[in-house]
Motif scaffolding. Structure first.
Motif, short mmCIF file in Angstrom:
data_model
loop_
_atom_site.label_atom_id
_atom_site.label_comp_id
_atom_site.label_asym_id
_atom_site.label_seq_id
_atom_site.Cartn_x
_atom_site.Cartn_y
_atom_site.Cartn_z
N ARG A 11 0.83 -1.20 0.00
CA ARG A 11 0.00 0.00 0.00
C ARG A 11 0.86 1.25 0.00
N ARG A 12 1.96 1.23 0.78
CA ARG A 12 2.85 2.39 0.81
C ARG A 12 3.47 2.61 -0.56
N GLU A 14 2.24 1.67 -3.48
CA GLU A 14 1.22 2.16 -4.38
C GLU A 14 0.93 3.64 -4.12
N THR A 15 0.93 4.04 -2.86
CA THR A 15 0.66 5.43 -2.52
C THR A 15 1.75 6.34 -3.05
N ARG A 16 3.00 5.91 -2.93
CA ARG A 16 4.11 6.72 -3.45
C ARG A 16 3.97 6.92 -4.95
N GLU A 18 1.19 6.69 -6.71
CA GLU A 18 0.02 7.54 -6.95
C GLU A 18 0.36 9.01 -6.69
N ASN A 19 1.09 9.28 -5.62
CA ASN A 19 1.48 10.65 -5.30
C ASN A 19 2.34 11.24 -6.40
N ARG A 22 0.17 12.03 -9.40
CA ARG A 22 -0.67 13.22 -9.17
C ARG A 22 0.15 14.50 -9.22
N LEU A 50 -1.81 17.16 -2.05
CA LEU A 50 -0.65 16.70 -1.30
C LEU A 50 0.06 17.89 -0.66
#
Length: 206
Positions: A11-12, A14-16, A18-19, A22, A50
């Motif tokens: 998840r971390r 994937e979040t990186r 995604e960030n 974006r 962000l």
């Protein structure tokens, strides 16, 4: 006994990603619309939902973000040029079509602002960008094949590729910086084609 699947690291990750995506999208809009110098980091990070910390973590600073955006757009330019070349009836005409297509993209407002104006102004010599090095490698491969096929004179492959790539890049830079880019474009394309034709093994009579 219950087994637990640990998903947190994924998840971390994937979040990186995604960030990063974006931030790139928000920066691309800001740099194209306002230019790099006028684009506010607070505004673009807010648009991405962000913080500045996310920007620093992913790109180091605003200049690093510009470099990433330039690489993304320039990579897309190379892809579009390659498509133009693939549609040509011969390998030689394909090589010319790629160069002409790259020059023609100087009229694209996003390309003009981000890659051809702000990129060199803030990141330095475009010929040293990784995206340009990738284009050079592809041009070298095309030139080497054309020499092997007897279409192009037996010249040094790297020298010919650097001259062709450099001519297309500098023509695009000239068109982008021109006060009348639409008038400059056909002149740049014609000069590029005439210069490149000097490499042909068989010259047409004037």
């Amino acid at each position: 006994m219950r087994w637990r699947v640990r998903l947190a690291p994924r998840r971390r990750s994937e979040t990186r990603e995604e960030n990063r995506t974006r931030l790139l999208a928000a920066a691309r809009r800001a740099f194209a619309g306002k230019g790099f110098a006028a684009a506010s980091m607070d505004e673009l990070t807010a648009e991405a939902g962000l913080t500045r910390g996310a920007l620093y973590h992913n790109f180091g600073d605003k200049l690093g973000l510009l470099a990433a955006v330039v690489a993304e757009v320039d990579g897309e330019m190379a892809g579009r040029a390659k498509q133009a070349g693939a549609a040509a009836p011969s390998a030689w005409e394909g090589l010319l079509a790629e160069g002409c297509a790259y020059i023609g993209m100087a009229l694209d407002p996003e390309v003009r602002r981000i890659v051809l104006l702000d990129g060199p102004a803030f990141l330095g010599d475009p010929s040293r960008w990784p995206s340009q090095n990738a284009c050079l490698e592809m041009t070298q491969e095309a030139v080497a094949q054309l020499i092997a096929d007897g279409v192009v004179r037996p010249v040094d492959v790297e020298a010919a590729a650097r001259l062709l790539s450099g001519a297309a890049l500098n023509a695009a830079l000239w068109v982008a910086a021109s006060d009348a880019p639409r008038s400059a474009l056909p002149k740049a394309v014609e000069a590029f084609q005439l210069m490149a034709s000097g490499l042909l093994a068989q010259q047409k009579d004037a």
